[in-house]
Design a protein around this motif. Structure first.
Motif, PDB file in Angstrom:
ATOM      1  N   ALA A 249       0.905  -1.193   0.201  1.00 36.16           N
ATOM      2  CA  ALA A 249      -0.154  -0.097  -0.186  1.00 36.16           C
ATOM      3  C   ALA A 249       0.922   1.165  -0.030  1.00 36.16           C
ATOM      4  O   ALA A 249       0.599   2.278  -0.740  1.00 36.16           O
ATOM      5  CB  ALA A 249      -0.908   0.021   1.337  1.00 36.16           C
ATOM      6  N   LYS A 253       1.132   3.877  -2.998  1.00 40.40           N
ATOM      7  CA  LYS A 253       0.568   5.248  -2.490  1.00 40.40           C
ATOM      8  C   LYS A 253      -1.184   5.209  -2.316  1.00 40.40           C
ATOM      9  O   LYS A 253      -1.780   6.008  -2.904  1.00 40.40           O
ATOM     10  CB  LYS A 253       0.946   6.360  -3.601  1.00 40.40           C
ATOM     11  CG  LYS A 253       2.358   6.425  -3.529  1.00 40.40           C
ATOM     12  CD  LYS A 253       2.777   7.750  -4.385  1.00 40.40           C
ATOM     13  CE  LYS A 253       4.213   7.916  -4.326  1.00 40.40           C
ATOM     14  NZ  LYS A 253       4.698   9.127  -5.241  1.00 40.40           N
ATOM     15  N   ARG A 254      -1.384   4.283  -1.884  1.00 38.94           N
ATOM     16  CA  ARG A 254      -2.762   3.833  -1.429  1.00 38.94           C
ATOM     17  C   ARG A 254      -3.175   3.492  -0.127  1.00 38.94           C
ATOM     18  O   ARG A 254      -2.134   2.928   0.694  1.00 38.94           O
ATOM     19  CB  ARG A 254      -3.447   2.992  -2.450  1.00 38.94           C
ATOM     20  CG  ARG A 254      -2.674   1.571  -2.113  1.00 38.94           C
ATOM     21  CD  ARG A 254      -3.271   0.204  -2.934  1.00 38.94           C
ATOM     22  NE  ARG A 254      -2.797  -1.015  -2.593  1.00 38.94           N
ATOM     23  CZ  ARG A 254      -2.887  -1.769  -1.635  1.00 38.94           C
ATOM     24  NH1 ARG A 254      -3.565  -1.344  -0.815  1.00 38.94           N
ATOM     25  NH2 ARG A 254      -2.212  -3.003  -1.894  1.00 38.94           N
TER      26      ARG A 254
END
Length: 265
Positions: A249, A253-254
């Motif tokens: 993640a 970049k989530r």
């Protein structure tokens, strides 16, 4: 489900409200049994990410119910020991929950109430909060709560407050390590929500592991066994699905899978 508690759930957060406002949420056998059962049930509930402990009415908790204390004074030593063990067991159950716990202290947290605040991982206090280990005024000692209060404020401060029973303001509570934050009364819930938002960003298994890490490393000399233990803990966690998801993640970049879809609450 509980005679003396109300449980509110919002998303992954459960707020346990002590609900005896007429006696300032004082302890008796029923409160102790209810808190023990509630902590166990919430800790086993995979939908619960964090637990907030709070009190209805003017006080967080004024400690032991006077009628309960009078009955204990007339009981045998063995009956008193059994009562004390139930109280100690409740505090330990709260302190050893795998979920993050926050004490929301808006008013008086006296005796056992100060013990509850200390047993929680995080304590947020209103400027109107007041704490005390008041037991010596009744000819007894803050025995069952002592492991958690001393952990919070240290031995040096405990020597003072265990003997003087002085009232401790919210600001003083922050200064001695009892509370993490002190805020205006009307900002208390916002500060609790801010801390919950931060907690919900972390992996639930890693947070439980972090709590266990602290319990096993604190106050131990840094010897070979401690170094080996810490190395083993991180090596075991790195291979878990939660750790892989956290890294994936971050690189993508989530939000990680455990973060609420709506983001911070």
């Amino acid at each position: 489900m509980y005679e003396t508690l109300e449980i509110e759930r919002v998303g992954g957060v459960a707020t346990v409200w002590m609900n005896r406002p007429d006696v300032h949420n004082a302890f008796n056998a029923r409160v102790i049994a209810d808190l023990t059962a509630a902590c166990k049930a919430l800790d086993e509930d995979v939908s619960v990410r964090a637990v907030v402990l709070a009190g209805r009415g003017k006080s967080f908790s004024a400690g032991a119910d006077l009628n309960w204390m009078k009955a204990a004074g007339a009981a045998s030593e063995s009956e008193n020991f059994a009562d004390a063990m139930r109280l100690a067991g409740m505090l330990r159950t709260l302190a050893e929950m795998s979920k993050p716990t926050i004490a929301r202290v808006h008013g008086a947290a006296l005796g056992g109430g100060m013990g509850l605040a200390s047993a929680c991982d995080i304590c947020v206090a209103s400027e109107k909060a007041v704490f005390a280990t008041s037991e010596v005024k009744f000819g007894i000692i803050p025995s069952a709560i002592s492991p958690y209060v001393i952990r919070a404020i240290g031995e040096r401060q405990a020597y003072r407050y265990f003997q003087t029973a002085e009232r401790i303001s919210g600001q003083r509570a922050v200064e001695i390590g009892l509370a993490h934050e002190v805020v205006a009364a009307d900002a208390l819930d916002a500060k609790v929500a801010e801390i919950i938002d931060a907690l919900l960003q972390g992996g639930p298994l890693s947070q439980a592991a972090a709590k266990d890490l602290i319990r096993n490393v604190a106050n131990r000399p840094i010897d070979d066994s401690v170094v080996e233990d810490t190395a083993r803990r991180i090596s075991q966690l790195r291979a878990t699905p939660e750790a892989r998801e956290g890294l994936d993640a971050f690189l993508a970049k989530r939000p990680a899978a455990w973060v609420p879809e709506s983001g911070p609450q």
